[in-house]
Scaffold this motif. Structure first.
Motif, PDB file in Angstrom:
ATOM      1  N   ASN A 205       0.843  -1.194   0.000  1.00  0.00           N
ATOM      2  CA  ASN A 205       0.000   0.000   0.000  1.00  0.00           C
ATOM      3  C   ASN A 205       0.877   1.242   0.000  1.00  0.00           C
ATOM      4  O   ASN A 205       1.928   1.269   0.653  1.00  0.00           O
ATOM      5  CB  ASN A 205      -0.916   0.025   1.228  1.00  0.00           C
ATOM      6  CG  ASN A 205      -1.972  -1.050   1.181  1.00  0.00           C
ATOM      7  OD1 ASN A 205      -2.952  -0.948   0.456  1.00  0.00           O
ATOM      8  ND2 ASN A 205      -1.776  -2.103   1.967  1.00  0.00           N
ATOM      9  N   GLN A 246     -10.781   4.280   4.627  1.00  0.00           N
ATOM     10  CA  GLN A 246     -10.499   3.799   5.981  1.00  0.00           C
ATOM     11  C   GLN A 246      -9.012   3.853   6.296  1.00  0.00           C
ATOM     12  O   GLN A 246      -8.616   4.197   7.409  1.00  0.00           O
ATOM     13  CB  GLN A 246     -11.029   2.379   6.153  1.00  0.00           C
ATOM     14  CG  GLN A 246     -12.553   2.289   6.088  1.00  0.00           C
ATOM     15  CD  GLN A 246     -13.049   0.863   6.253  1.00  0.00           C
ATOM     16  OE1 GLN A 246     -12.379  -0.086   5.856  1.00  0.00           O
ATOM     17  NE2 GLN A 246     -14.233   0.714   6.834  1.00  0.00           N
ATOM     18  N   THR A 247      -8.161   3.511   5.329  1.00  0.00           N
ATOM     19  CA  THR A 247      -6.718   3.466   5.570  1.00  0.00           C
ATOM     20  C   THR A 247      -5.996   4.696   5.044  1.00  0.00           C
ATOM     21  O   THR A 247      -4.867   4.970   5.452  1.00  0.00           O
ATOM     22  CB  THR A 247      -6.109   2.221   4.911  1.00  0.00           C
ATOM     23  OG1 THR A 247      -6.270   2.307   3.477  1.00  0.00           O
ATOM     24  CG2 THR A 247      -6.786   0.960   5.414  1.00  0.00           C
TER      25      THR A 247
END
Length: 355
Positions: A205, A246-247
């Motif tokens: 990510n 969310q992240t």
């Protein structure tokens, strides 16, 4: 007893002051150097893990007794290799029954069609009633539907028979079978998992801030992964089209060659992605960079051998213990290497140039 005259006492006192003055004004010896100039790549580093390029769970599509497991446990298989056989005889019987139904329905359709066509011709001379003609047509259409249904059942039976023989969908490594031969299984149970590990994907990510600094489009960017002290080239092939709310990050994927099968999926690695290149970077040891609150600085030497503090901006920290100075220090400025804790701005020193 000798008497020391006042004049001698004064002379000795003055002599002591001169020595003290000479001691306090001695300029400290320090080592200085010119920064190195070299090539530095700006990189982003992310934790990642390896995953198989393809991974398929081999699932039983029909119920029955598992008659054969036809591959060595934990071995390699090639595309099309036989892997499992699930009680095919009962499905062969269903296929045979379905074929018989198709033959019967075909015969009924031929009779109904012939009868309808005969009545249609006779109706033109009023030899049969319209009611009889409509009845014949209805029988003909029902026979057509019956044949279509029989063909559909035969197709389904043939498909189920094909599910009795499970083959490898691609070349790869296969896990141990979860069910041994001789056991009854229900449709939907997983028998094994097959992995294509000739190539591995690197899953990680990244933040949007890093994404916008990468060369666009990012697909095709050459990166590196680090594992067990080795460096392996990787190629970016995917970045998610949106930031995860969310992240706050974006899922990304690179791919590496694993034709020697020396790497396994599930292993954690680090991936390094270049985002800029500086061919003439100013480089000094990181130990020569001081920190004051949120600022970085370097002691530099003026032409009169006095010391100045230069606020600097650092770039890449290199594995060798060196650091790139983006601004605040030029390649032709001397900087102090040692005695940094005892140096003050404006202090004069005796420099020793170190190469």
């Amino acid at each position: 007893m000798r008497t020391i005259t006042p004049i001698l006492i004064i002379a000795l006192a003055l002599s002591g002051c001169d020595k003290k003055s000479q001691t306090t004004t001695t300029e400290p010896v320090v080592h200085v150097a010119y920064p190195k100039v070299g090539h530095v790549k700006g990189t982003y580093n992310f934790p990642a893990y390896l995953d198989a390029n393809q991974q398929v769970n081999l699932v039983a599509r029909v119920s029955g007794t598992l008659e054969k497991v036809e591959y060595p446990i934990g071995g390699s298989v090639k595309e099309g290799n036989a892997l499992f056989v699930i009680e095919p005889q009962k499905y062969k019987d269903i296929v045979a029954s379905s074929e018989a139904q198709v033959q019967s329905a075909t015969a009924q359709l031929q009779y109904a069609k012939s009868n309808y066509e005969r009545m249609e011709r006779s109706s033109k001379s009023n030899a049969v009633s319209q009611n009889d003609l409509q009845q014949a047509k209805s029988s003909y259409l029902q026979a057509q539907a019956a044949l279509n249904q029989a063909n559909s059942q035969l197709s389904e039976a043939s498909l189920n028979l094909s599910y009795c023989y499970i083959t490898a969908p691609f070349t790869g490594q296969i896990s141990k079978n979860t069910i041994d031969a001789g056991n009854y299984l229900n449709g939907g149970e997983t028998l094994a998992t097959i992995y294509d590990e000739s190539k591995l994907t690197v899953e990680f990510n990244m933040g949007y801030k890093e994404f916008i600094n990468l060369p666009q489009p990012v697909e095709g960017t050459v990166a590196e992964i680090f594992i067990n002290g080795d460096t392996i080239p990787a190629t970016l092939q995917y970045v998610a089209p949106a930031v995860n709310l969310q992240t706050g990050s974006m899922a990304a994927q690179a791919i590496i060659d694993n034709s020697k099968y020396n790497l396994k999926s599930g292993v954690f690695v680090n991936i390094s992605i270049p985002y800029r290149s500086n061919e003439s970077a100013v480089i000094i040891p990181l130990s020569c960079v001081g920190t004051s609150l949120d600022k970085r600085f370097v002691y530099t030497l003026n032409s009169d051998n006095s010391v100045t503090v230069n606020e600097v901006t650092i770039g890449e920290i290199l594995p060798s213990g060196m650091v790139e100075i983006i601004n605040g220090l030029s390649a032709n400025q001397l900087y102090l290497i040692d005695a940094l804790t005892s140096i003050r701005t404006g202090m004069k020193v005796k420099p020793v140039i170190t190469k």
